[in-house]
Scaffold this motif. Structure first.
Motif, short mmCIF file in Angstrom:
data_model
loop_
_atom_site.label_atom_id
_atom_site.label_comp_id
_atom_site.label_asym_id
_atom_site.label_seq_id
_atom_site.Cartn_x
_atom_site.Cartn_y
_atom_site.Cartn_z
N LEU A 33 44.61 47.23 38.17
CA LEU A 33 43.19 45.28 39.08
C LEU A 33 42.04 45.92 38.39
CD1 LEU A 33 42.74 43.35 39.84
CD2 LEU A 33 42.20 44.51 42.09
N ARG A 34 42.20 47.76 38.81
CA ARG A 34 40.65 48.06 38.11
C ARG A 34 40.67 48.26 36.05
NH1 ARG A 34 39.96 52.21 37.37
NH2 ARG A 34 41.75 53.82 37.19
N GLN A 35 40.82 48.18 35.49
CA GLN A 35 41.32 48.57 34.46
C GLN A 35 41.23 46.80 33.46
OE1 GLN A 35 43.19 51.68 32.62
NE2 GLN A 35 43.01 52.76 34.16
N ALA A 36 41.51 45.69 33.94
CA ALA A 36 41.47 44.41 33.79
C ALA A 36 40.94 43.66 33.41
CB ALA A 36 42.41 43.54 35.51
N GLU A 37 41.18 43.14 32.21
CA GLU A 37 40.52 42.45 31.49
C GLU A 37 40.24 40.65 31.48
OE1 GLU A 37 40.13 43.89 27.43
OE2 GLU A 37 40.22 45.47 28.02
N TRP A 38 39.09 40.22 31.82
CA TRP A 38 39.31 38.85 31.85
C TRP A 38 39.96 38.09 30.68
CZ3 TRP A 38 38.53 36.24 35.85
CH2 TRP A 38 36.73 37.24 36.84
N SER A 39 40.80 38.54 29.20
CA SER A 39 41.89 38.26 28.36
C SER A 39 43.51 38.25 28.85
CB SER A 39 41.75 38.65 27.47
OG SER A 39 41.76 39.88 27.55
N GLU A 40 43.31 38.24 29.81
CA GLU A 40 44.92 38.92 30.57
C GLU A 40 45.04 37.97 31.23
OE1 GLU A 40 44.08 43.71 30.39
OE2 GLU A 40 45.12 42.52 32.51
N PHE A 41 43.58 37.05 31.91
CA PHE A 41 44.41 35.87 33.26
C PHE A 41 44.17 34.25 32.52
CE2 PHE A 41 42.69 39.48 35.45
CZ PHE A 41 43.31 39.75 36.12
N ASP A 42 45.02 33.60 32.46
CA ASP A 42 45.00 31.95 32.56
C ASP A 42 45.07 31.66 33.60
OD1 ASP A 42 45.85 29.71 32.15
OD2 ASP A 42 46.87 30.17 30.31
N ALA B 20 43.71 34.06 45.07
CA ALA B 20 43.71 34.71 43.67
C ALA B 20 43.08 34.08 43.46
CB ALA B 20 45.62 35.63 43.41
N VAL B 21 43.11 33.12 42.79
CA VAL B 21 42.44 32.23 41.72
C VAL B 21 41.02 31.80 42.27
CG1 VAL B 21 42.70 30.14 40.88
CG2 VAL B 21 44.95 31.08 40.60
N ALA B 22 40.95 31.20 43.42
CA ALA B 22 39.87 31.42 44.00
C ALA B 22 38.67 32.32 43.59
CB ALA B 22 39.35 30.96 45.14
N ILE B 23 39.44 34.05 44.40
CA ILE B 23 38.40 35.29 44.43
C ILE B 23 38.32 35.40 42.80
CG2 ILE B 23 38.67 37.77 44.51
CD1 ILE B 23 40.40 36.92 46.57
N LEU B 24 39.32 35.32 41.56
CA LEU B 24 38.68 35.35 40.09
C LEU B 24 38.01 34.58 39.88
CD1 LEU B 24 42.41 36.28 38.78
CD2 LEU B 24 40.33 37.78 38.97
N GLU B 25 37.40 33.21 40.16
CA GLU B 25 36.80 32.34 39.73
C GLU B 25 35.53 33.20 40.35
OE1 GLU B 25 38.37 28.77 41.13
OE2 GLU B 25 39.26 28.12 39.12
N ASP B 26 35.25 33.24 41.54
CA ASP B 26 34.19 33.25 41.89
C ASP B 26 33.80 34.98 41.23
OD1 ASP B 26 32.33 33.02 44.13
OD2 ASP B 26 32.50 35.73 44.75
N VAL B 27 34.66 35.80 40.93
CA VAL B 27 33.54 37.03 40.04
C VAL B 27 33.82 36.65 39.11
CG1 VAL B 27 35.08 39.04 39.59
CG2 VAL B 27 35.29 38.28 41.91
N SER C 180 30.26 37.87 37.31
CA SER C 180 30.16 38.88 35.66
C SER C 180 31.27 38.83 34.97
CB SER C 180 30.72 40.64 36.54
OG SER C 180 31.35 40.01 37.20
N GLY C 181 30.85 37.60 34.57
CA GLY C 181 32.05 37.37 33.44
C GLY C 181 32.08 37.00 31.77
N ALA C 182 30.72 37.29 31.86
CA ALA C 182 30.12 37.37 30.56
C ALA C 182 30.76 38.67 29.89
CB ALA C 182 29.14 37.06 30.41
N GLY C 183 31.70 39.76 30.42
CA GLY C 183 31.83 40.88 29.92
C GLY C 183 33.74 40.50 29.61
N ARG C 184 33.87 41.75 28.84
CA ARG C 184 34.98 42.05 29.04
C ARG C 184 35.94 42.12 29.91
NH1 ARG C 184 38.44 47.18 27.59
NH2 ARG C 184 36.24 47.62 27.62
N LEU C 185 35.31 43.29 30.80
CA LEU C 185 36.11 44.03 32.09
C LEU C 185 35.77 43.23 33.19
CD1 LEU C 185 35.10 47.44 31.64
CD2 LEU C 185 37.54 46.65 31.72
#
Length: 197
Positions: A46-55, A82-89, A93-98
């Motif tokens: 989770l800590r090292q997760a990248e946005w590219s891993e999520f659909d 989980a989708v709601a939390i990820l959308e909020d994050v 801060s979604g402009a970066g890779r991590l």
């Protein structure tokens, strides 16, 4: 095998979830802890997760083999919460890779100590709960529910057996059940405490 500190009953776990929900020191740390509770991955995954891993449209997190403990790709279904939390994050801060970058640089992931330190600040000792303990909590409570096939739970945890034929079946056979289980788990958490993303 190391036995880690963990809560194995709903009353204790609900107390932890309420503490996470009330944690106000760092928004992304709170989000990461909520995702640990909902998805119970290995903390480093989770800590090292990248946005590219999520659909988020297909509601799947694909952990690449390079970061998975068993050195094979691991797909996890994403429940609504989980989708709601990820959308909020991502909105913050979604402009970066991590997904969870370090505080001082977006080039490195959140520190391995961040999540455990947050648990200590909430008053949970290392003998009560660790970031890795969410996995054992989920395994214990999912198995105790009697609703899910034990192999589906093991597959969701990313565990595999030594038998190659069984491993191939184990990897593919339980996706539908795991998707239902993920939603049930998210609802069960929400029913016991309010976890607002």
């Amino acid at each position: 095998m190391t036995h880690r500190a963990v809560f194995i009953n709903w009353d204790s776990f609900a107390g932890l979830l309420r503490a996470i929900d009330a944690y106000d020191r760092a928004t992304d740390t709170r989000a990461a802890l909520k995702l640990l509770a909902l998805l119970y991955p290995r903390p480093g995954e989770l800590r090292q997760a990248e946005w590219s891993e999520f659909d988020l449209g297909k509601r799947v997190w694909t952990i690449p083999a390079t970061r998975a403990k068993m050195r094979r790709e691991h797909r996890k279904p994403l429940p609504d919460a989980a989708v709601a939390i990820l959308e909020d994050v991502r909105s913050r801060s979604g402009a970066g890779r991590l997904v969870f970058p370090a505080i001082h640089t977006t080039l490195r992931s959140m520190s391995e100590n961040t999540l455990n330190s947050a648990l200590r600040r909430m008053g949970f000792t290392k003998d009560e709960m660790t970031s890795h303990g969410f996995r054992a909590t989920a395994s214990s409570l999912l198995n105790e529910s009697g609703l899910w096939h034990s192999d589906a739970i093991e597959a969701e945890l990313g565990h595999v057996g030594a038998d190659e034929v069984r491993r191939a079946y184990h990897r593919a056979a339980y996706w539908d059940e795991r998707t239902l289980m993920a939603e049930w788990w998210g609802r069960e958490i929400a029913n016991r405490v309010t976890m607002i993303a």
